[in-house]
Design a protein around this motif. Structure first.
Motif, PDB file in Angstrom:
ATOM      1  N   ARG A 106       7.920  -4.108  12.309  1.00  0.00           N
ATOM      2  CA  ARG A 106       7.649  -2.996  11.571  1.00  0.00           C
ATOM      3  C   ARG A 106       7.494  -3.222   9.958  1.00  0.00           C
ATOM      4  N   PHE A 107       8.085  -4.480   9.727  1.00  0.00           N
ATOM      5  CA  PHE A 107       7.645  -5.005   8.383  1.00  0.00           C
ATOM      6  C   PHE A 107       6.406  -5.612   8.393  1.00  0.00           C
ATOM      7  N   MET A 108       6.031  -6.355   9.448  1.00  0.00           N
ATOM      8  CA  MET A 108       4.690  -7.190   9.244  1.00  0.00           C
ATOM      9  C   MET A 108       3.459  -5.897   9.337  1.00  0.00           C
ATOM     10  N   ASN A 109       3.611  -5.193  10.051  1.00  0.00           N
ATOM     11  CA  ASN A 109       2.567  -3.868  10.177  1.00  0.00           C
ATOM     12  C   ASN A 109       2.493  -3.490   8.844  1.00  0.00           C
ATOM     13  N   ARG A 110       3.647  -3.072   8.014  1.00  0.00           N
ATOM     14  CA  ARG A 110       3.623  -2.404   6.747  1.00  0.00           C
ATOM     15  C   ARG A 110       2.895  -3.797   5.737  1.00  0.00           C
TER      16      ARG A 110
END
Length: 128
Positions: A106-110
């Protein structure tokens, strides 16, 4: 409501720019490894690392909060005519829990969305 721009920091208050990331999974153990590549580190430019506190870990911050990761290795690769120009920095760590992996993704997508990055599978080479 303020939007938290995703950041990656080795040193408190100094956000780094991720150039590339490689995600892998060990088929026998299921442990996932992450290799983050940075073309430069703002923390080492102009002695910034002496002005800020080292966090002893990699800090990934976004709208959900902060993820603290202890790298299993950080490699500085030098190049240039004299061999003393920083070419890139590679930071590697492993994630063995599925809930931690989901949070990291989720962090990487953001981070990718905020920085114009895109996910892509490596090209498969023909065996013929």
């Amino acid at each position: 409501m303020t939007v938290q721009i995703p950041t990656i920091q080795f040193f408190e208050g100094i956000s780094e720019e991720l150039a590339d990331v490689s995600l892998r999974r060990n088929p026998s153990t299921g442990v996932k490894s992450v290799l983050m590549v940075f073309k430069q580190l703002k923390a080492v430019e102009n002695f910034n690392s002496f002005k800020s506190r080292f966090s002893n870990a990699l800090r990934l911050t976004d709208s959900e909060g902060e993820i603290t990761v202890e790298p299993s290795g950080v490699k500085f690769i030098f190049g240039g005519p004299e061999g003393d120009d920083l070419a890139r920095v590679e930071c590697k760590f492993e994630i063995d829990r599925e809930d931690h992996w989901e949070r990291f993704m989720r962090f990487m997508n953001r981070y990718a969305e905020a920085n114009g990055m895109a996910y892509g599978e490596p090209e498969k080479k023909d065996s013929e």
